[in-house]
Design a protein around this motif. Structure first.
Motif, short mmCIF file in Angstrom:
data_model
loop_
_atom_site.label_atom_id
_atom_site.label_comp_id
_atom_site.label_asym_id
_atom_site.label_seq_id
_atom_site.Cartn_x
_atom_site.Cartn_y
_atom_site.Cartn_z
N GLY A 33 -35.05 -7.46 23.25
CA GLY A 33 -34.21 -6.31 23.50
C GLY A 33 -35.04 -5.06 23.22
O GLY A 33 -35.94 -5.07 22.39
N THR A 52 -30.34 -5.05 26.64
CA THR A 52 -30.63 -6.45 26.36
C THR A 52 -31.87 -6.93 27.11
O THR A 52 -32.35 -6.26 28.03
N THR A 102 -30.72 -7.77 20.05
CA THR A 102 -30.28 -6.45 20.50
C THR A 102 -29.66 -5.74 19.31
O THR A 102 -28.74 -6.28 18.68
#
Length: 122
Positions: A33, A52, A102
């Protein structure tokens, strides 16, 4: 290891646009990410945007929502930040960062670039 190099910063008038790029090298870029943070003079580093690994989900700080767009091109190992309707308050050093997941938290980033300066004049 992932090496990150930002580019595209500069001086722009309020209301103008800039596109920042962050080129990655090293381990598999598409596994990470990616995020952008910024740090204004005398202030703490703050989250700007994240995306992402596959580019399907993005998230923005309220202060930039609707003006900034994060995107990535895994074939080019590059993440972008398109900045429109810039304000003097957007003046900062902008950093890209990578994490194996992420996150919006700077303390969860695994790798950092050295930053690129964006100055917005009034």
């Amino acid at each position: 290891q992932v090496q990150l190099v930002e580019s595209g910063g500069g001086l722009v008038q309020a209301g103008g646009s800039l596109r920042l790029s962050c080129a990655a090298s090293g381990r598999t870029f598409s596994s990470y990410g990616m995020a952008w943070f910024r740090q204004a003079p005398g202030k703490e580093r703050e989250f700007v945007a994240t995306i992402t690994w596959n580019g399907r989900i993005t998230y923005y700080a309220d202060s930039v929502k609707g003006r900034f767009t994060i995107s990535r091109d895994n074939a080019k190992n590059t993440v972008y930040l398109q900045m429109n309707s810039l304000k003097p308050g957007d003046t900062a050093v902008y950093y890209c960062a990578a994490n194996y997941g992420t996150s919006t938290r700077s303390d969860e980033m695994d790798y950092w670039g050295v930053g690129t300066l964006v100055t917005v004049s009034s």
